[in-house]
Design a protein around this motif. Structure first.
Motif, short mmCIF file in Angstrom:
data_model
loop_
_atom_site.label_atom_id
_atom_site.label_comp_id
_atom_site.label_asym_id
_atom_site.label_seq_id
_atom_site.Cartn_x
_atom_site.Cartn_y
_atom_site.Cartn_z
N ASN A 1 1.02 7.12 -2.28
CA ASN A 1 1.58 6.83 -0.96
C ASN A 1 0.48 6.00 -0.03
O ASN A 1 1.06 5.18 0.67
CB ASN A 1 1.88 8.14 -0.36
N GLU A 2 -0.71 6.52 -0.17
CA GLU A 2 -1.54 5.90 0.72
C GLU A 2 -1.75 4.34 0.40
O GLU A 2 -2.03 3.53 1.54
CB GLU A 2 -2.99 6.59 0.80
N ASP B 1 -7.59 8.81 7.56
CA ASP B 1 -8.35 9.47 6.48
C ASP B 1 -7.90 10.93 6.82
O ASP B 1 -8.83 11.83 6.99
CB ASP B 1 -9.80 9.17 6.28
N ARG C 1 0.99 2.48 2.18
CA ARG C 1 0.82 2.30 3.54
C ARG C 1 -0.31 1.41 3.90
O ARG C 1 0.10 0.43 4.93
CB ARG C 1 0.40 3.86 4.17
N GLN C 2 -1.30 1.55 3.25
CA GLN C 2 -2.36 0.30 3.54
C GLN C 2 -1.70 -1.04 3.17
O GLN C 2 -2.19 -1.86 3.89
CB GLN C 2 -3.62 0.60 2.72
N GLU D 1 -7.54 10.13 0.28
CA GLU D 1 -7.18 8.95 0.92
C GLU D 1 -8.67 8.41 1.20
O GLU D 1 -9.04 6.98 1.18
CB GLU D 1 -6.50 9.19 2.20
N SER D 2 -9.64 9.16 1.82
CA SER D 2 -10.81 8.59 2.40
C SER D 2 -11.81 8.03 0.95
O SER D 2 -12.30 6.97 1.14
CB SER D 2 -11.57 9.70 2.80
N PHE E 1 -2.08 8.64 10.24
CA PHE E 1 -2.13 7.86 9.03
C PHE E 1 -3.51 7.41 8.49
O PHE E 1 -3.78 6.55 7.64
CB PHE E 1 -1.27 6.60 8.96
N ILE F 1 -0.10 11.57 -3.31
CA ILE F 1 -0.81 11.16 -1.94
C ILE F 1 -1.32 10.00 -2.11
O ILE F 1 -1.16 8.78 -1.23
CB ILE F 1 -1.60 12.24 -1.41
N ARG G 1 4.65 10.34 4.88
CA ARG G 1 3.67 11.47 5.35
C ARG G 1 4.18 12.62 5.18
O ARG G 1 3.86 13.57 4.82
CB ARG G 1 3.18 10.80 6.78
N ARG H 1 -10.32 4.66 0.08
CA ARG H 1 -10.50 3.54 1.16
C ARG H 1 -11.97 3.14 0.97
O ARG H 1 -12.24 1.91 0.96
CB ARG H 1 -10.43 4.28 2.34
N ASP I 1 3.54 13.89 1.92
CA ASP I 1 2.12 14.25 1.40
C ASP I 1 1.86 15.73 2.05
O ASP I 1 1.36 16.44 1.54
CB ASP I 1 1.55 13.10 2.42
#
Lengths: 387, 387
Positions: A190-191, B263, A194-195, B268-269, B261, A187, A292, B272, A295
């Protein structure tokens, strides 16, 4: 090579289902298109069909020249007359996944009855939604029951989902280099991809086509990073090591300035090529939608985390394959899957193939993989009395 | 917390060397600044000094509150009175590396006699250049010989480079979670990070400060990706698993569109946050300059690929430390280093610490690491008759 723009929807052999598809998110997707290719002949008894599920950025062009890139099919070495998946014996179906960009309904498609693309309005989809779209195609071809479902990486997720969702629809399932859930590390990667896309100045909130551009730099960065995860450290060292394309002294020359960040090391040049080739054939919104879907993938989620329950009573024969140097979908996770299948009293065999080529091994020249695929499919076919 | 802008040069304790530094690329860097911090007291015999070399994005604030972030020093748990690197016994020096952005000369510095920043005109530097800048500082403090040099990750590269460049300058060297060269995979990840920065709309060819912005999105993407490589899959699974911050059903709701998409997963959070915190304290041009210095690092290059020759006849005592779950600087490479040191007849011990925390283990609570560091330093100090 076709000079198709990455903004083109393209024209691919497909079936249209005017009744659409009910998605897991609750949205009804109207007017489903499923693009697909077939190889070999369906037998008179309609009992020799194998669905091959492609990986994240793969497509339906398994065993023929790709119409856009001009390159051989992504599994041409595995699928064909006399090959491990033998088209003299089996009828092969491969669809472009739902959410993809090679003719199946996805973010690049036009909204039904509109000249507007879906773009970021495309509803969130799951691996199960992809499989349910494939199911509709299979049934429309007059096939009541498949012989097998085979796939690597995200294709292996689909193969497992086939077994869970339609356990009576096939004799055998072969998940390769995959997992029954997407891990935190999966995940996370992947994130980042995407960012990278969101950060591209040509992203335009996902409506890049209105500006006649694609977020090429961000998509290339995403692909470059992902590509590293598909290989092993050993493979990168063997292929590139620390070899340089130009004299480091030149690259370090003071007047060079930013030139010192050019294609100095061979591995950099290779990655950039991978990135730029990818953006010519893949849609950024499909990248988002499909990552996604991966995920969300977790076969145990519906069973309070108890993976064996997902396979309880399954009549399917499984052959799980992993690669020793695959760190994206490691052998340890395949073992976890196999233990769950054993607990569910499933018929399962497990092969870990020793190789230093990493996750991408399933696409590469691996004689042990060829033998395993051929042996398993022939064994089940012979046992079932397939012609 | 100080509200310093990421564009500020900042004011840090430093020494200025008006004679500058001759760089390996052939450029003479005028007016070198070396920012540094010290802890403990230099002994009357000036024999108890340890240089600690920081990792890629670290700095000189080893064991005190960071003046910009307000966070504890990056190795506060390792360095202090009674700690494994005991400031009651040793005098600790840590410099901000050449090319960095915490007060040592780097791309964010002003060009000498100019109001213009270096930016992308900053000459390419090497790990050896960093070490030679440190050497100047050490000598300027009246120290003829160090007791030891210690560092993790890129800090370990510097520690090894100290041993190679100034073998008579220290009794002991402790390279932790590092390697004698940057691998193809290491270079590949660095290259993706650089491309993410170049792709940022606020990059402006490296002259972003002229627009009063920083390439925050690209730099954050680079950091997020790098951060994944600092952890192990096991650590990510233990810390975050597949836990979600909001109901997946909400995130999948059709009206959510791009919100799916956001958090959603905790990992992911976390990433970031890591990305956004990083861009407030780190300069993008320093990111480029320092990653490139790492890429060039290969101690065997001057010796036709024969690593033992780099250490021939060395009087230094080495203690090499690796972590079992570190896949960025794996144990196998540390073993390669140790074999080379053995072939060079060096005095070397090797400790592989079993942990599932990955590369970042050297910064974390690892009692085995504490024992190893304390034991090695005290052992050498006692043997040398240090007070």
């Amino acid at each position: 090579m076709n000079s198709t723009s990455p903004l083109d929807v393209g024209d691919h052999q497909h079936a249209t289902f005017p009744d659409g598809l009910d998605l897991e998110c609750g949205v009804h997707l109207p007017a489903l298109d499923v693009a697909y290719r077939t190889y070999g002949q369906l037998s008179a008894r309609r009992d020799n069909a194998i669905v091959i599920c492609h990986a994240f950025t793969g497509d339906q062009y398994v065993a023929e020249t790709h119409p856009q890139t001009g390159k051989p099919g992504w599994w041409a070495r595995m699928v064909g007359p006399g090959r491990p998946i033998d088209t003299n014996r089996f009828f092969i179906i491969c669809t472009n996944v739902l959410g993809g960009c090679m003719g199946s309904t996805g973010p690049r498609s036009l909204k039904p009855g509109s000249t507007e693309r879906w773009g970021t309005d495309f509803p969130p989809i799951t691996i199960r939604d992809m499989v349910r779209a494939q199911y509709k195609l299979v049934r429309s071809l007059g096939i009541e029951r498949l012989f097998a479902v085979v796939g690597g990486s995200m294709g292996g997720m689909q193969a497992l989902e086939w077994a869970v969702t339609y356990p009576d629809m096939m004799l055998a399932v072969m998940p390769i280099a995959t997992a029954p859930y997407h891990s935190a590390q999966n995940i996370a990667f992947n994130e980042v991809g995407r960012q990278a896309i969101f950060a591209d100045p040509d992203w335009y909130g996902g409506r890049y086509w209105e500006h006649n551009v694609v977020p090429a730099r961000g998509l290339a960065v995403a692909r470059m990073m992902a590509h590293i995860t598909y290989l092993s450290e050993e493979a990168l060292t063997r292929k590139f090591g620390r070899r340089v394309r130009r004299d480091p002294k030149d690259a370090q020359a003071p007047e060079a300035s930013l030139a010192m960040f050019g294609d100095v090391f061979e591995v950099e040049s290779y990655l950039r090529y991978q990135g730029s080739a990818f953006v010519r054939r893949f849609d950024a919104n499909s990248y988002l939608t499909i990552t996604r879907a991966m995920d969300w993938f977790d076969l145990a989620a519906e069973h309070d985390g108890e993976l064996p329950a997902a396979f309880a009573g399954t009549p399917v024969r499984f052959c799980v394959v992993s690669f020793s140097s695959d760190w994206l979908f490691p052998t340890s996770t395949s073992r976890y899957l196999v233990r769950a299948l054993n607990q569910a009293a499933a018929n399962v065999s497990f092969v870990e193939i020793e190789t230093d080529k990493g996750h991408d091994s399933f696409l590469l020249d691996e004689p042990d993989l060829d033998r395993t695929v051929r042996g398993f499919l022939c064994g089940v076919a012979d046992h079932a009395g397939l012609a």
